[in-house]
Design a protein around this motif. Structure first.
Motif, mmCIF file in Angstrom:
data_model
loop_
_atom_site.group_PDB
_atom_site.id
_atom_site.type_symbol
_atom_site.label_atom_id
_atom_site.label_comp_id
_atom_site.label_asym_id
_atom_site.label_seq_id
_atom_site.Cartn_x
_atom_site.Cartn_y
_atom_site.Cartn_z
ATOM 1 N N SER A 128 0.830 -1.200 0.000
ATOM 2 C CA SER A 128 0.000 0.000 0.000
ATOM 3 C C SER A 128 0.865 1.250 0.000
ATOM 4 N N ALA A 129 0.636 2.119 -0.973
ATOM 5 C CA ALA A 129 1.337 3.395 -1.010
ATOM 6 C C ALA A 129 0.679 4.391 -0.062
ATOM 7 N N SER A 130 -0.647 4.441 -0.055
ATOM 8 C CA SER A 130 -1.370 5.439 0.733
ATOM 9 C C SER A 130 -1.569 5.032 2.192
ATOM 10 N N LEU A 131 -1.471 3.733 2.484
ATOM 11 C CA LEU A 131 -1.770 3.186 3.807
ATOM 12 C C LEU A 131 -3.221 3.481 4.216
ATOM 13 N N ASP A 132 -4.088 3.547 3.208
ATOM 14 C CA ASP A 132 -5.517 3.761 3.466
ATOM 15 C C ASP A 132 -6.142 2.418 3.812
ATOM 16 N N LEU A 133 -5.886 1.985 5.031
ATOM 17 C CA LEU A 133 -6.312 0.667 5.502
ATOM 18 C C LEU A 133 -6.966 0.807 6.870
ATOM 19 N N ASP A 134 -7.856 -0.117 7.170
ATOM 20 C CA ASP A 134 -8.507 -0.126 8.480
ATOM 21 C C ASP A 134 -7.650 -0.944 9.439
ATOM 22 N N PHE A 135 -6.845 -0.252 10.242
ATOM 23 C CA PHE A 135 -5.900 -0.934 11.111
ATOM 24 C C PHE A 135 -6.549 -1.505 12.373
ATOM 25 N N THR A 141 -4.488 -6.447 14.047
ATOM 26 C CA THR A 141 -4.471 -6.436 15.506
ATOM 27 C C THR A 141 -4.249 -7.800 16.154
ATOM 28 N N SER A 142 -4.623 -8.883 15.461
ATOM 29 C CA SER A 142 -4.521 -10.197 16.106
ATOM 30 C C SER A 142 -4.117 -11.325 15.156
ATOM 31 N N PRO A 143 -3.099 -11.114 14.325
ATOM 32 C CA PRO A 143 -2.651 -12.207 13.466
ATOM 33 C C PRO A 143 -1.809 -13.203 14.250
ATOM 34 N N LEU A 144 -1.788 -14.444 13.791
ATOM 35 C CA LEU A 144 -0.915 -15.446 14.399
ATOM 36 C C LEU A 144 0.546 -15.099 14.128
ATOM 37 N N VAL A 145 0.803 -14.608 12.915
ATOM 38 C CA VAL A 145 2.132 -14.126 12.523
ATOM 39 C C VAL A 145 1.976 -12.650 12.170
ATOM 40 N N ARG A 146 2.860 -11.837 12.668
ATOM 41 C CA ARG A 146 2.747 -10.375 12.512
ATOM 42 C C ARG A 146 2.567 -9.979 11.046
ATOM 43 N N THR A 147 1.556 -9.167 10.773
ATOM 44 C CA THR A 147 1.291 -8.685 9.418
ATOM 45 C C THR A 147 2.336 -7.644 9.016
ATOM 46 N N LEU A 148 2.759 -7.719 7.760
ATOM 47 C CA LEU A 148 3.719 -6.769 7.200
ATOM 48 C C LEU A 148 2.974 -5.780 6.309
ATOM 49 N N VAL A 149 3.408 -4.542 6.316
ATOM 50 C CA VAL A 149 2.865 -3.532 5.415
ATOM 51 C C VAL A 149 4.026 -2.972 4.602
ATOM 52 N N LEU A 150 3.978 -3.200 3.294
ATOM 53 C CA LEU A 150 5.022 -2.724 2.396
ATOM 54 C C LEU A 150 4.587 -1.391 1.806
ATOM 55 N N THR A 151 5.385 -0.358 2.006
ATOM 56 C CA THR A 151 5.047 0.964 1.509
ATOM 57 C C THR A 151 6.319 1.684 1.107
ATOM 58 N N ALA A 163 -0.271 2.154 11.685
ATOM 59 C CA ALA A 163 -0.042 0.748 11.348
ATOM 60 C C ALA A 163 0.783 0.060 12.431
ATOM 61 N N GLU A 164 1.830 0.735 12.871
ATOM 62 C CA GLU A 164 2.705 0.147 13.888
ATOM 63 C C GLU A 164 1.997 0.043 15.236
ATOM 64 N N LYS A 165 1.171 1.023 15.554
ATOM 65 C CA LYS A 165 0.420 0.981 16.807
ATOM 66 C C LYS A 165 -0.534 -0.210 16.826
ATOM 67 N N GLY A 167 0.060 -2.994 15.491
ATOM 68 C CA GLY A 167 0.835 -4.214 15.615
ATOM 69 C C GLY A 167 1.511 -4.670 14.346
ATOM 70 N N ALA A 168 1.273 -3.967 13.225
ATOM 71 C CA ALA A 168 1.891 -4.350 11.960
ATOM 72 C C ALA A 168 3.355 -3.918 11.919
ATOM 73 N N ARG A 169 4.117 -4.598 11.091
ATOM 74 C CA ARG A 169 5.502 -4.192 10.849
ATOM 75 C C ARG A 169 5.551 -3.483 9.510
ATOM 76 N N VAL A 170 5.967 -2.230 9.485
ATOM 77 C CA VAL A 170 6.021 -1.443 8.259
ATOM 78 C C VAL A 170 7.407 -1.594 7.642
ATOM 79 N N VAL A 171 7.434 -1.935 6.352
ATOM 80 C CA VAL A 171 8.687 -2.156 5.642
ATOM 81 C C VAL A 171 8.747 -1.204 4.459
ATOM 82 N N ALA A 172 9.799 -0.386 4.397
ATOM 83 C CA ALA A 172 9.979 0.538 3.275
ATOM 84 C C ALA A 172 10.507 -0.239 2.078
#
Length: 264
Positions: A128-135, A141-151, A163-165, A167-172
């Motif tokens: 996601s470029a815009s990060l227009d997502l429902d976090f 918030t509750s994945p078995l394995v931490r969700t990644l967000v590529l932006t 996104a980080e709040k 629980g997601a891990r943001v990756v540039a």
């Protein structure tokens, strides 16, 4: 389920007697049919496969969703491909339209994943470029394995913080706000995710094709006609020259064809 290609003595025997066509393949058989290439002696290179479904007239969706053109066997293949992957790469629009949830652990694959050095389930990597997502969704918030967000490196800092709040891990994976497909694949490999699967949507798949980072396409051909103006499996700008892929295998059940193509 029956194997149409490649032909073998076993294939011919079971097809002639109706054995393979008359029973449901086990998950282990499907996993063997869709196994990732064995890694070489060097550091494992990423292998990105796409999994999509298309009608006979080229529609990848009906009324915005892929489920109406799918079938139970297609969903079994879908589940097996996820169970084999380190990470599932998906576009933000597909997350919104398909109501993505976290990948779940499956007891049938637990031993094989442990032996392969994988976690209990694949990580979901949202592009996601815009990060227009429902976090607030369980995907974040509750994945078995931490969700990644590529932006992109220039993404909105407030959306990155949200996104980080959650629980997601943001990756540039790109300069500016956009995501570079090649950098995204490399970034996932750096995190140890080399067995990659993308489920689209069409816009993301088109970007991966244009960047020449797609190694394999698992395409289910649905025996349906929809007409209309539905998207194809890949959208966006065309490539300069068409990319040639080679048919690796083909399975069939109830008129659905389950094809697997690899880059030549």
């Amino acid at each position: 389920m029956r194997r149409l290609f490649p032909l073998t003595d076993v294939t011919d025997e079971t097809a002639a007697t109706g054995g393979a066509a008359g029973r449901e393949w086990s998950l282990a058989e499907l996993a063997a049919a869709y196994a990732y290439p064995e890694p070489g002696p060097e550091r494992p290179a990423p292998w990105l496969r796409g999994n999509m479904v298309s009608t006979l007239d080229g529609a990848a969706q009906h009324e915005g969703r892929s489920q109406p053109i799918s079938c139970p066997a297609d969903m079994r293949v879908f589940g097996v491909l996820r169970a084999l992957a380190d990470a599932v790469v998906v576009g933000a629009e597909t997350v919104r339209q398909e109501g993505y949830r976290p990948a779940r652990a499956r007891a049938e694959f637990a031993a094989a994943r442990e032996a392969a050095g994988q976690g209990p389930a694949p990580a979901i990597a949202v592009v996601s470029a815009s990060l227009d997502l429902d976090f607030s969704l369980p995907l974040f918030t509750s994945p078995l394995v931490r969700t990644l967000v590529l932006t992109g490196a220039g993404a909105d800092p407030e959306r990155v913080a949200a996104a980080e709040k959650a629980g997601a891990r943001v990756v540039a994976a790109g300069e500016g706000a956009g995501v570079d497909p090649g950098r995204a694949v490399h970034a996932l490999a750096e995190l140890g995710h080399t067995r990659l699967l993308t489920e689209g949507g069409p816009r993301l798949l088109g970007q991966l094709i244009a960047a020449d980072v797609l190694d394999e396409l698992c395409l289910t051909v649905s025996p349906m006609l929809t007409a209309g103006d539905a998207q194809r499996i890949a959208g966006g700008p065309s490539v300069t020259l068409p990319r040639r892929f080679t048919l690796s295998s083909m399975l069939e059940e109830d008129g659905f064809l389950f094809t697997r193509y690899r880059r030549t």
